[in-house]
Write an enzyme that holds these catalytic residues in place. Structure first.
Site, short mmCIF file in Angstrom:
data_model
loop_
_atom_site.label_atom_id
_atom_site.label_comp_id
_atom_site.label_asym_id
_atom_site.label_seq_id
_atom_site.Cartn_x
_atom_site.Cartn_y
_atom_site.Cartn_z
N ASP A 38 0.80 -1.04 -0.24
CA ASP A 38 -0.05 0.27 0.09
C ASP A 38 0.96 1.32 -0.37
O ASP A 38 2.15 0.94 0.32
CB ASP A 38 -0.95 0.05 1.06
CG ASP A 38 -1.96 -1.12 0.95
OD1 ASP A 38 -2.42 -1.46 0.00
OD2 ASP A 38 -2.35 -1.88 2.01
N ASP A 45 -6.88 -1.41 -4.87
CA ASP A 45 -8.21 -1.06 -3.59
C ASP A 45 -9.46 0.45 -3.98
O ASP A 45 -9.82 0.20 -3.42
CB ASP A 45 -7.83 -0.80 -2.09
CG ASP A 45 -6.23 -1.74 -1.63
OD1 ASP A 45 -6.84 -3.01 -1.97
OD2 ASP A 45 -5.48 -0.99 -0.62
#
EC number: 3.4.23.36
Length: 156
Positions: free
Chosen positions: A117, A135
């Site tokens: 991330d 995401d």
């Protein structure tokens, strides 16, 4: 069949964008490094062994196999739905975005055991959990599914 091909192209583009962006971040940052770009946005390198919002990240490791299995099953269902002739263009786009995001994060889980991330938004010291392109595609796809369902005429 053309919609399946179009859907797979969209999913493929998401996978490529996701993996290229994660590669760039892993080359430029060590785990935990960050750079502030605006008063509310940072680029950061974070690893997530859990699901959204690091759900189950603190578990002993069983979650990796669980999330890999869930992503494989979800991908098969999404491909099946894309193959069907029914469904609006918006519905097919939503499925394609979710498929690309699911596979993008699946690749990370298989290769690394975690998802990379790097997008971090915050208001002062209140941080939203870091996320990535995959995401974002999953979230946008889910929102498009809701929008598509609201646009359909109601049966009396």
């Amino acid at each position: 069949m053309p919609r399946l091909k179009q859907g797979l192209v969209v999913a493929g583009l998401i996978i490529v964008l996701d993996q290229l962006s994660k590669y760039a971040v892993t080359q430029a940052f060590m785990l935990g490094d960050y750079v502030t770009l605006t008063p509310f946005f940072d680029l950061v390198r974070a690893h997530n062994t859990g699901a959204a919002f690091s759900l189950l990240a603190d578990q002993a490791g069983w979650q990796r196999a669980f999330f890999i299995s869930a992503a494989l099953i979800a991908s098969a269902i999404l491909i099946h739905l894309l193959r069907r002739e029914s469904g609006s263009v918006l519905f097919k786009l939503a499925l394609s975005l979710i498929l690309g995001g699911a596979i993008g994060n699946l690749i990370d889980r298989i290769l690394h055991g975690y998802v990379v991330d790097f997008l971090s938004f915050h208001i002062q010291q209140h941080y939203w959990p870091a996320f990535n392109v995959a995401d974002s595609a999953i979230t946008i796809g889910a929102l498009l599914l809701v929008w598509d369902s609201l646009k359909k005429p109601r049966k009396s």
